[in-house]
Design an enzyme around this catalytic site. Structure first.
Site, PDB file in Angstrom:
ATOM      1  N   GLU A 310     -20.983 -99.933  32.934  1.00 49.94           N
ATOM      2  CA  GLU A 310     -21.099-100.840  34.333  1.00 49.94           C
ATOM      3  C   GLU A 310     -21.787-101.833  34.538  1.00 49.94           C
ATOM      4  O   GLU A 310     -22.516-102.012  34.879  1.00 49.94           O
ATOM      5  CB  GLU A 310     -22.686 -99.913  35.545  1.00 49.94           C
ATOM      6  CG  GLU A 310     -21.383 -98.563  36.105  1.00 49.94           C
ATOM      7  CD  GLU A 310     -22.287 -97.879  36.957  1.00 49.94           C
ATOM      8  OE1 GLU A 310     -21.876 -97.418  37.641  1.00 49.94           O
ATOM      9  OE2 GLU A 310     -23.938 -98.169  36.998  1.00 49.94           O
TER      10      GLU A 310
HETATM   11  C1  TNX Z   1     -23.231 -94.068  37.583  1.00 52.93           C
HETATM   12  S1  TNX Z   1     -22.960 -92.350  35.004  1.00 52.93           S
HETATM   13  C2  TNX Z   1     -23.836 -94.621  36.614  1.00 52.93           C
HETATM   14  C3  TNX Z   1     -25.460 -94.137  37.379  1.00 52.93           C
HETATM   15  C4  TNX Z   1     -25.765 -94.527  38.387  1.00 52.93           C
HETATM   16  C5  TNX Z   1     -25.016 -93.210  38.910  1.00 52.93           C
HETATM   17  C6  TNX Z   1     -24.986 -92.495  40.144  1.00 52.93           C
HETATM   18  C7  TNX Z   1     -22.702 -93.839  34.620  1.00 52.93           C
HETATM   19  C8  TNX Z   1     -23.603 -94.223  33.668  1.00 52.93           C
HETATM   20  N1  TNX Z   1     -23.832 -94.925  35.623  1.00 52.93           N
HETATM   21  O1  TNX Z   1     -25.650 -95.402  37.074  1.00 52.93           O
HETATM   22  O2  TNX Z   1     -27.283 -93.432  38.673  1.00 52.93           O
HETATM   23  O3  TNX Z   1     -23.168 -93.696  38.459  1.00 52.93           O
HETATM   24  O4  TNX Z   1     -24.415 -91.138  40.562  1.00 52.93           O
END
Ligand code: TNX
Length: 498
Positions: A310
């Site tokens: 992300e």
């Molecule tokens: C996505 S999964 C994220 C996390 C969040 C989560 C909440 C991932 C690699 N990144 O930063 O905590 O969703 O469900």
């Protein structure tokens, strides 16, 4: 079928029973490799209703089980290369034989012996509880896992959970034969591990969390104790420092990680994707070198996770430079890199492990290509194994961005079908994840984990033709007794007759 989660590969029921009200554990030849195993086996089995188990320690010559009137039943733990299903080369393979002579567990390595004890524990549970003296039906089990990596990832950054909580999580994971505990140690909201060359990080960026609590962090001594507890249960710890996004806890401490030189405010909200490092700043590489080298030194395990998810505000070229640098830093410290799926958009070195998670519809060609070029893949599909997703729309904990995840969703999926076109031999395993933005307490954490974690454990261990939802529903209902007795919270999903 026997009432065991995860369902073993090969089971031959016999006729007759062995009493287990008094068990005497004989751990043979484990003095050098796993001297604690006899005691651990005895303590796991002694926790059961109507069972008293002792370890007959040849060193002390003491044996308490013989002091009662009943003759104790022997539980022999012994290493044997030939243990396990025919042809299996898994280092975790084991056999368990319950017959007139007592109970014999054999395994290629000590880890398999603990698996055998966990299987025995559930067989004892399944034949009780009742007024009768505890007993187990005769049976022969030959068992081995489908995948070598069966994990749980816990987010300590959004809500901090300390040593005792994590020990309890390890015990539950090991009960279902999971063998990896991945710790998400840093994120925008907190830096949860002591970094000796950067002590300010945990000092200045661990005092709060998303639940309004006081936060906290693991000292190196805590991390040491945690790894010891995990190692005794043959669980590998995979620590993660998440870069180059999810990094506000660091930019809050070091203004020189920001282009304007100004440290960011502390953050305890639950947005994602707003923070980032900048590759060309002079402070960036030394920072990364320090924290990854510290972490590599602190961990006993083979792997260090560099995050990589992300990063919403960065050009691909800069992102690729971060991935390349962090992979290199981890390899230079003698460890193997693991990264979230986005890292596969950058060129990777062969052998890097990539963790698939994002189940939004998208083109996954880049991931398939990375696997074909030598990456190993861990499957953490959010709509199946993100155990921070709500069970039902009105559930009070967790989130729902990946959909609702009921017990059956966590159970009924096939790893080989998750990423279209992925060569199946590149799948290293499966890993559940629990993010903790809306999981404020340990009871809340276990409520999200159980029963779904045991479902994921069966996906990772059990051969597909041995899985079946109706059987699982019945078996998991029996575990409720175990959790209640241990004071562990769980969700009484309407999908199971508890
Ligand atoms: C996505 S999964 C994220 C996390 C969040 C989560 C909440 C991932 C690699 N990144 O930063 O905590 O969703 O469900």
């Amino acid at each position: 079928m026997v009432s065991v989660i995860p369902q073993p590969l090969h089971v031959e029921p016999g006729t007759g029973h062995v009493p287990v009200a008094t068990l005497e554990v004989h751990a043979l030849g484990l003095e050098r490799t796993a001297p604690w195993l006899g005691d651990l086996a005895a303590s796991l089995l002694s926790g059961l209703d109507g069972v008293a188990a002792t370890h007959d320690d040849p060193a002390s010559g003491a044996s308490a089980a013989g002091s009662g009137s009943a003759t104790p039943t022997a539980l022999v733990l012994r290493i044997d290369e030939l243990a396990g299903p025919e042809g299996s080369t898994s280092p975790e393979r084991y056999s368990l034989v319950v017959d007139e002579a007592g109970v014999t567990a054999t395994a290629a390595e000590p880890a398999g012996l603990l698996h055998a004890v966990q299987t025995l524990r559930q067989l004892v549970e399944a034949s009780g509880p009742g007024d009768e003296p505890a007993r187990v039906p005769h049976v022969v089990v030959h068992d081995a896992p489908r995948y070598p990596w069966r994990g749980l990832s816990v987010d300590l950054a959004r809500t901090f959970f300390g040593l005792d909580a994590l020990r309890a999580v390890i015990d539950v994971a090991a009960a279902y034969k999971l063998n990896v505990l991945h710790l998400h140690l840093t994120d925008d909201q907190g830096w949860r591990i002591e970094s000796p060359s950067r002590p300010e990080l945990a000092k200045l960026s661990s005092g709060s969390d998303t639940s309004g609590g006081e936060g906290g962090h693991l000292s190196l001594a805590d991390f040491r104790a945690l790894q010891d507890h995990a190692a005794e249960r043959f669980v590998r710890v995979v620590p993660e420092i998440d870069v180059p996004g999810h990094i506000n806890a660091a930019t809050h401490v070091y203004g020189d990680l920001m282009p304007d030189g100004v440290a960011t405010d502390a953050y305890s909200g639950i947005e994602v994707g707003f923070s980032r490092l900048t590759f060309d700043l002079p402070a960036t590489e030394p920072f990364l070198r320090d924290v990854f080298t510290d972490l590599a030194h602190a961990t006993d395990g083979e792997h260090v996770h560099l995050g990589g998810d992300e990063v919403l505000k960065m050009e691909p070229a800069e992102y690729a430079r971060f991935v390349e640098l962090c992979e290199r830093l981890i390899l230079e410290s003698g460890k193997k890199p693991v990264a979230w799926q986005e890292a596969a958009k950058a060129p990777l070195r062969p052998g890097t492990i990539v963790q698939y998670w994002d189940t939004h519809p998208m083109d996954l060609t880049y991931l398939v290509d990375a696997a074909k070029a030598g990456a190993r893949i861990i499957l953490s599909p959010a709509n199946r194994v993100y155990l921070d997703m709500k069970y039902t729309a009105d559930f009070g904990l967790g989130q729902d961005w990946a959909g609702l995840v009921e017990v059956r969703d966590s159970y009924d999926w096939e790893p080989e079908q998750v990423v279209p076109g992925l060569p199946v031999e590149t799948i290293e395993g499966v890993e559940a994840a629990v993010w903790t933005e809306r999981i404020p307490t340990l009871d809340a954490l276990f409520t999200m984990l159980l029963p779904r974690l045991s479902a994921v454990a069966e996906v990772g261990w059990t051969a597909p033709d041995r899985k079946d939802w109706d059987g699982f529903r019945r078996r998991v209902a029996r575990e409720a007794h175990v959790w209640r007795r241990a004071g562990i919270a769980f969700h009484e999903s309407a999908q199971v007759d508890w």
